[in-house]
Design a protein around this motif. Structure first.
Motif, PDB file in Angstrom:
ATOM      1  N   ALA A 290      -2.873   9.158   0.408  1.00 33.11           N
ATOM      2  CA  ALA A 290      -3.634   9.791   1.494  1.00 33.11           C
ATOM      3  C   ALA A 290      -3.045  11.003   1.906  1.00 33.11           C
ATOM      4  CB  ALA A 290      -3.827   8.658   2.261  1.00 33.11           C
ATOM      5  N   THR A 291      -1.803  10.971   2.069  1.00 38.40           N
ATOM      6  CA  THR A 291      -0.887  12.122   2.620  1.00 38.40           C
ATOM      7  C   THR A 291      -0.949  13.167   1.712  1.00 38.40           C
ATOM      8  OG1 THR A 291       0.505  10.430   3.671  1.00 38.40           O
ATOM      9  CG2 THR A 291       1.322  12.765   3.535  1.00 38.40           C
TER      10      THR A 291
ATOM     11  N   ASP B 273       0.784  -1.323   0.004  1.00 40.77           N
ATOM     12  CA  ASP B 273      -0.107   0.088  -0.123  1.00 40.77           C
ATOM     13  C   ASP B 273       0.818   1.330   0.085  1.00 40.77           C
ATOM     14  OD1 ASP B 273      -2.115  -1.514  -0.051  1.00 40.77           O
ATOM     15  OD2 ASP B 273      -2.508  -1.467   2.078  1.00 40.77           O
TER      16      ASP B 273
ATOM     17  N   CYS C  90      -8.053  13.449   1.251  1.00 42.79           N
ATOM     18  CA  CYS C  90      -7.473  12.170   1.768  1.00 42.79           C
ATOM     19  C   CYS C  90      -8.024  11.145   1.049  1.00 42.79           C
ATOM     20  CB  CYS C  90      -7.665  12.160   3.371  1.00 42.79           C
ATOM     21  SG  CYS C  90      -6.877  10.442   3.909  1.00 42.79           S
TER      22      CYS C  90
ATOM     23  N   SER D 269      -6.190   8.769  -1.465  1.00 47.14           N
ATOM     24  CA  SER D 269      -6.174   7.238  -1.436  1.00 47.14           C
ATOM     25  C   SER D 269      -6.727   6.518  -2.257  1.00 47.14           C
ATOM     26  CB  SER D 269      -6.301   6.935   0.177  1.00 47.14           C
ATOM     27  OG  SER D 269      -7.984   6.795   0.410  1.00 47.14           O
TER      28      SER D 269
ATOM     29  N   ARG E 198      -1.122   4.217  -1.914  1.00 45.86           N
ATOM     30  CA  ARG E 198      -2.271   4.483  -1.057  1.00 45.86           C
ATOM     31  C   ARG E 198      -1.986   5.472   0.082  1.00 45.86           C
ATOM     32  NH1 ARG E 198      -5.674   2.935   2.641  1.00 45.86           N
ATOM     33  NH2 ARG E 198      -4.500   1.262   3.626  1.00 45.86           N
ATOM     34  N   LYS E 199      -1.037   5.099   0.739  1.00 47.98           N
ATOM     35  CA  LYS E 199      -0.693   5.849   1.959  1.00 47.98           C
ATOM     36  C   LYS E 199       0.117   7.214   1.557  1.00 47.98           C
ATOM     37  CE  LYS E 199       0.476   1.809   4.726  1.00 47.98           C
ATOM     38  NZ  LYS E 199       1.507   0.817   4.877  1.00 47.98           N
TER      39      LYS E 199
ATOM     40  N   GLY F  23      -4.389   6.484  -4.887  1.00 46.99           N
ATOM     41  CA  GLY F  23      -3.014   5.342  -4.688  1.00 46.99           C
ATOM     42  C   GLY F  23      -3.467   4.027  -4.716  1.00 46.99           C
ATOM     43  N   GLU F  24      -4.922   3.768  -4.316  1.00 49.81           N
ATOM     44  CA  GLU F  24      -5.165   2.372  -4.367  1.00 49.81           C
ATOM     45  C   GLU F  24      -5.061   1.687  -5.851  1.00 49.81           C
ATOM     46  OE1 GLU F  24      -8.257   1.912  -1.628  1.00 49.81           O
ATOM     47  OE2 GLU F  24      -8.913  -0.226  -2.274  1.00 49.81           O
TER      48      GLU F  24
END
Ligand SMILES: [Zn+2]
Length: 113
Positions: free
Chosen positions: A26-27, A19, A80, A84, A22-23, A87-88
């Motif tokens: 999100a950031t 991930d 966020c 994410s 994803r992380k 990113g996912e």
């Protein structure tokens, strides 16, 4: 969320997800969302102040603070979630998001889920 995946190399079911995207997404999304929300927050503050004006000077201050806070919170949360989600997709389709804990082989999700 259970993983019924097994490692394509050694067959182990001790699989973990990495991930990374994803992380990171999100950031980045939170920062971008909060930044974008700053502009919206100013609008919210103005609207809150205008509404609060009806209740006097104290209402105006409380109203503008509440308006700004709401704008920042919603913007950050929305950013966020959006970050994410993007990113996912990157994790699943671009990066090898799964890692075997036994042999350290990394692999992406099989297209047939
Ligand atoms: Zn393995």
């Amino acid at each position: 969320m259970t993983h019924s995946l097994s490692c394509p190399r050694c067959g182990s079911q001790r699989i973990t997800t990495r991930d990374y995207a994803r992380k990171a997404g999100a950031t980045v999304g939170t920062v971008a969302g909060a930044g974008g929300a700053a502009a919206a927050a100013l609008g919210g503050a103005e609207a809150g102040a205008a509404l609060g004006m009806v209740a006097g000077p104290v209402g105006s201050i409380v109203g503008s603070l509440a308006g700004a806070l709401m704008g920042a919170l919603f913007g950050g949360a929305a950013g966020c979630a959006a970050g994410s989600a993007v990113g996912e997709q990157i994790d699943e389709h671009v990066l090898s998001n799964f890692a075997c804990l036994e042999c350290r082989h990394t692999f992406s999700k099989p297209s047939a889920n």
